[in-house]
Design a protein around this motif. Structure first.
Motif, PDB file in Angstrom:
ATOM      1  N   VAL A  26       0.841  -1.205   0.000  1.00  0.00           N
ATOM      2  CA  VAL A  26       0.000   0.000   0.000  1.00  0.00           C
ATOM      3  C   VAL A  26       0.867   1.242   0.000  1.00  0.00           C
ATOM      4  CG1 VAL A  26      -1.605   1.385   1.377  1.00  0.00           C
ATOM      5  CG2 VAL A  26      -2.019  -1.067   1.075  1.00  0.00           C
ATOM      6  N   ILE A  27       1.877   1.264   0.865  1.00  0.00           N
ATOM      7  CA  ILE A  27       2.756   2.427   0.956  1.00  0.00           C
ATOM      8  C   ILE A  27       3.520   2.629  -0.354  1.00  0.00           C
ATOM      9  CG2 ILE A  27       4.795   3.340   2.130  1.00  0.00           C
ATOM     10  CD1 ILE A  27       3.733   1.824   4.661  1.00  0.00           C
ATOM     11  N   ALA A  28       4.004   1.532  -0.927  1.00  0.00           N
ATOM     12  CA  ALA A  28       4.723   1.633  -2.204  1.00  0.00           C
ATOM     13  C   ALA A  28       3.798   2.089  -3.322  1.00  0.00           C
ATOM     14  CB  ALA A  28       5.349   0.280  -2.554  1.00  0.00           C
ATOM     15  N   ALA A  29       2.566   1.604  -3.324  1.00  0.00           N
ATOM     16  CA  ALA A  29       1.604   2.005  -4.357  1.00  0.00           C
ATOM     17  C   ALA A  29       1.293   3.490  -4.256  1.00  0.00           C
ATOM     18  CB  ALA A  29       0.323   1.179  -4.227  1.00  0.00           C
ATOM     19  N   ARG A  30       1.216   3.998  -3.047  1.00  0.00           N
ATOM     20  CA  ARG A  30       0.986   5.438  -2.857  1.00  0.00           C
ATOM     21  C   ARG A  30       2.138   6.253  -3.431  1.00  0.00           C
ATOM     22  NH1 ARG A  30      -0.956   5.295   3.487  1.00  0.00           N
ATOM     23  NH2 ARG A  30      -3.169   4.874   3.103  1.00  0.00           N
ATOM     24  N   ASP A  31       3.349   5.654  -3.423  1.00  0.00           N
ATOM     25  CA  ASP A  31       4.531   6.332  -3.954  1.00  0.00           C
ATOM     26  C   ASP A  31       4.674   6.151  -5.462  1.00  0.00           C
ATOM     27  OD1 ASP A  31       5.208   7.253  -1.465  1.00  0.00           O
ATOM     28  OD2 ASP A  31       6.612   5.621  -1.037  1.00  0.00           O
ATOM     29  N   GLY A  32       3.692   5.450  -6.077  1.00  0.00           N
ATOM     30  CA  GLY A  32       3.700   5.323  -7.535  1.00  0.00           C
ATOM     31  C   GLY A  32       4.244   4.016  -8.074  1.00  0.00           C
ATOM     32  N   ASP A  33       4.496   3.029  -7.211  1.00  0.00           N
ATOM     33  CA  ASP A  33       5.032   1.747  -7.676  1.00  0.00           C
ATOM     34  C   ASP A  33       3.878   0.867  -8.164  1.00  0.00           C
ATOM     35  OD1 ASP A  33       6.265  -0.704  -8.081  1.00  0.00           O
ATOM     36  OD2 ASP A  33       7.639  -0.448  -6.383  1.00  0.00           O
ATOM     37  N   ARG A  34       3.782   0.708  -9.462  1.00  0.00           N
ATOM     38  CA  ARG A  34       2.679  -0.076 -10.032  1.00  0.00           C
ATOM     39  C   ARG A  34       2.795  -1.560  -9.704  1.00  0.00           C
ATOM     40  NH1 ARG A  34       2.390   2.573 -16.110  1.00  0.00           N
ATOM     41  NH2 ARG A  34       1.732   4.655 -15.465  1.00  0.00           N
ATOM     42  N   ARG A  35       4.033  -2.026  -9.484  1.00  0.00           N
ATOM     43  CA  ARG A  35       4.216  -3.434  -9.132  1.00  0.00           C
ATOM     44  C   ARG A  35       3.497  -3.772  -7.829  1.00  0.00           C
ATOM     45  NH1 ARG A  35      10.485  -3.780  -8.606  1.00  0.00           N
ATOM     46  NH2 ARG A  35       9.958  -1.893  -7.436  1.00  0.00           N
ATOM     47  N   ALA A  36       3.458  -2.811  -6.930  1.00  0.00           N
ATOM     48  CA  ALA A  36       2.823  -3.039  -5.630  1.00  0.00           C
ATOM     49  C   ALA A  36       1.341  -3.329  -5.797  1.00  0.00           C
ATOM     50  CB  ALA A  36       3.029  -1.821  -4.728  1.00  0.00           C
ATOM     51  N   LEU A  37       0.681  -2.616  -6.698  1.00  0.00           N
ATOM     52  CA  LEU A  37      -0.730  -2.867  -6.948  1.00  0.00           C
ATOM     53  C   LEU A  37      -0.944  -4.252  -7.538  1.00  0.00           C
ATOM     54  CD1 LEU A  37      -1.933   0.567  -8.380  1.00  0.00           C
ATOM     55  CD2 LEU A  37      -2.500  -0.440  -6.158  1.00  0.00           C
ATOM     56  N   ASP A  38      -0.032  -4.657  -8.413  1.00  0.00           N
ATOM     57  CA  ASP A  38      -0.139  -6.000  -9.000  1.00  0.00           C
ATOM     58  C   ASP A  38      -0.050  -7.074  -7.923  1.00  0.00           C
ATOM     59  OD1 ASP A  38      -0.332  -4.889 -11.524  1.00  0.00           O
ATOM     60  OD2 ASP A  38       1.797  -5.133 -11.983  1.00  0.00           O
ATOM     61  N   VAL A  39       0.839  -6.858  -6.952  1.00  0.00           N
ATOM     62  CA  VAL A  39       0.996  -7.823  -5.866  1.00  0.00           C
ATOM     63  C   VAL A  39      -0.276  -7.886  -5.023  1.00  0.00           C
ATOM     64  CG1 VAL A  39       2.237  -8.310  -3.712  1.00  0.00           C
ATOM     65  CG2 VAL A  39       3.504  -7.641  -5.759  1.00  0.00           C
ATOM     66  N   LEU A  40      -0.839  -6.731  -4.701  1.00  0.00           N
ATOM     67  CA  LEU A  40      -2.062  -6.688  -3.901  1.00  0.00           C
ATOM     68  C   LEU A  40      -3.208  -7.402  -4.618  1.00  0.00           C
ATOM     69  CD1 LEU A  40      -1.993  -3.039  -2.505  1.00  0.00           C
ATOM     70  CD2 LEU A  40      -1.547  -5.170  -1.252  1.00  0.00           C
ATOM     71  N   VAL A  41      -3.346  -7.129  -5.901  1.00  0.00           N
ATOM     72  CA  VAL A  41      -4.423  -7.765  -6.671  1.00  0.00           C
ATOM     73  C   VAL A  41      -4.237  -9.278  -6.695  1.00  0.00           C
ATOM     74  CG1 VAL A  41      -5.419  -8.002  -8.979  1.00  0.00           C
ATOM     75  CG2 VAL A  41      -4.934  -5.728  -8.056  1.00  0.00           C
ATOM     76  N   ALA A  42      -3.001  -9.723  -6.921  1.00  0.00           N
ATOM     77  CA  ALA A  42      -2.738 -11.166  -6.976  1.00  0.00           C
ATOM     78  C   ALA A  42      -2.983 -11.836  -5.622  1.00  0.00           C
ATOM     79  CB  ALA A  42      -1.304 -11.414  -7.429  1.00  0.00           C
ATOM     80  N   ASP A  43      -2.568 -11.178  -4.543  1.00  0.00           N
ATOM     81  CA  ASP A  43      -2.696 -11.770  -3.212  1.00  0.00           C
ATOM     82  C   ASP A  43      -4.133 -11.777  -2.697  1.00  0.00           C
ATOM     83  OD1 ASP A  43       0.018 -12.136  -3.161  1.00  0.00           O
ATOM     84  OD2 ASP A  43       0.390 -10.891  -1.390  1.00  0.00           O
ATOM     85  N   LEU A  44      -4.867 -10.712  -2.961  1.00  0.00           N
ATOM     86  CA  LEU A  44      -6.136 -10.512  -2.263  1.00  0.00           C
ATOM     87  C   LEU A  44      -7.389 -10.674  -3.114  1.00  0.00           C
ATOM     88  CD1 LEU A  44      -4.971  -7.563  -0.005  1.00  0.00           C
ATOM     89  CD2 LEU A  44      -5.527  -9.879   0.723  1.00  0.00           C
ATOM     90  N   THR A  45      -7.241 -10.817  -4.431  1.00  0.00           N
ATOM     91  CA  THR A  45      -8.432 -11.051  -5.252  1.00  0.00           C
ATOM     92  C   THR A  45      -9.172 -12.327  -4.849  1.00  0.00           C
ATOM     93  OG1 THR A  45      -7.724  -9.734  -7.149  1.00  0.00           O
ATOM     94  CG2 THR A  45      -9.255 -11.532  -7.597  1.00  0.00           C
ATOM     95  N   PRO A  46      -8.472 -13.433  -4.484  1.00  0.00           N
ATOM     96  CA  PRO A  46      -9.236 -14.610  -4.035  1.00  0.00           C
ATOM     97  C   PRO A  46     -10.130 -14.309  -2.837  1.00  0.00           C
ATOM     98  CG  PRO A  46      -6.979 -15.230  -4.532  1.00  0.00           C
ATOM     99  CD  PRO A  46      -7.026 -13.727  -4.586  1.00  0.00           C
ATOM    100  N   LEU A  47      -9.651 -13.488  -1.920  1.00  0.00           N
ATOM    101  CA  LEU A  47     -10.449 -13.105  -0.761  1.00  0.00           C
ATOM    102  C   LEU A  47     -11.682 -12.316  -1.190  1.00  0.00           C
ATOM    103  CD1 LEU A  47     -10.752 -12.747   2.355  1.00  0.00           C
ATOM    104  CD2 LEU A  47      -9.356 -10.690   2.123  1.00  0.00           C
ATOM    105  N   VAL A  48     -11.476 -11.303  -2.029  1.00  0.00           N
ATOM    106  CA  VAL A  48     -12.592 -10.476  -2.511  1.00  0.00           C
ATOM    107  C   VAL A  48     -13.594 -11.330  -3.278  1.00  0.00           C
ATOM    108  CG1 VAL A  48     -13.192  -8.502  -3.976  1.00  0.00           C
ATOM    109  CG2 VAL A  48     -11.119  -8.425  -2.578  1.00  0.00           C
ATOM    110  N   TRP A  49     -13.086 -12.216  -4.117  1.00  0.00           N
ATOM    111  CA  TRP A  49     -13.941 -13.067  -4.949  1.00  0.00           C
ATOM    112  C   TRP A  49     -14.863 -13.941  -4.093  1.00  0.00           C
ATOM    113  CZ3 TRP A  49     -15.901 -13.941  -9.549  1.00  0.00           C
ATOM    114  CH2 TRP A  49     -16.363 -15.213  -9.867  1.00  0.00           C
TER     115      TRP A  49
END
Length: 201
Positions: A26-49
């Protein structure tokens, strides 16, 4: 603005797990790191789904809810007060969006093949690799007789295995130490209901 980090730089979430990993992302994504968002989506989409499906949404509607929740996170990323609570935030947001789109006609979609397969492999409800339709129906009926709390707890801890107990506890407003024992009781109740339905044979 793009990715502000160089390709060779070690990402801040590397080597971290669970809430620490997600907070770093989250902190890295706020700083503009797009890879961080990819990691969050990969890790947590199963939970959301699985939260979305657990509210009786069909596959197509659940996909829309998942997309809506991730877009909402992007809009609120800078306002997320506690990055370590991200999983709980996603569960609450998904629950609200699912309830907004839920209709009684979608209730039949609440129990998915994914749940039977996961319960089967991890807890040995039926041991065969392939479930017969009849056994499927008995398992679904048994699962449907559980309380809503048990159903949601099993979905979050069995299906969305990447979700830590802390995140599940926050999402369900339960003490962290009670998640394991409560899950055990829910599984025992499920087995009892399954036996009443004629067992796994």
């Amino acid at each position: 603005m793009g990715d502000l980090r160089t390709a060779g730089e070690r990402p801040p979430w590397e080597g971290l797990d669970g809430t620490d990993r997600h907070a770093a992302c989250v902190i890295a994504a706020r700083d503009g790191d797009r890879r961080a968002l990819d990691v969050l989506v990969a890790d947590l989409t199963p939970l959301v789904w699985h939260v979305a499906r657990g509210h009786g949404l069909d596959r197509s509607t659940a996909e829309d809810v998942v997309q809506t929740v991730w877009l909402a996170l992007l809009r609120h990323l800078d306002r997320l007060i506690e990055p370590r609570a991200l999983a709980g935030w996603l569960v609450v947001a998904t629950r609200r969006e699912a309830q907004r789109t839920w209709t009684p006609a979608r209730r039949e979609a609440a129990l998915s093949d994914e749940l039977a397969e996961q319960l089967e492999s991890e807890y040995g409800l039926p041991e065969d690799a392939a479930l017969t339709d009849d056994r499927d129906h008995r398992l679904w009926r048994a699962f449907g007789r559980l309380s809503q709390k048990c159903q949601e707890l099993l979905r979050l801890t069995v299906l969305a295995g990447r979700a830590e107990y802390r995140a599940v506890a926050e999402a369900l407003s339960m003490p962290r130490g009670s998640i394991g024992p409560t899950r055990g009781r829910c599984l025992n109740m499920l087995r009892t209901h399954l036996d009443a339905e004629g067992g796994s044979r």
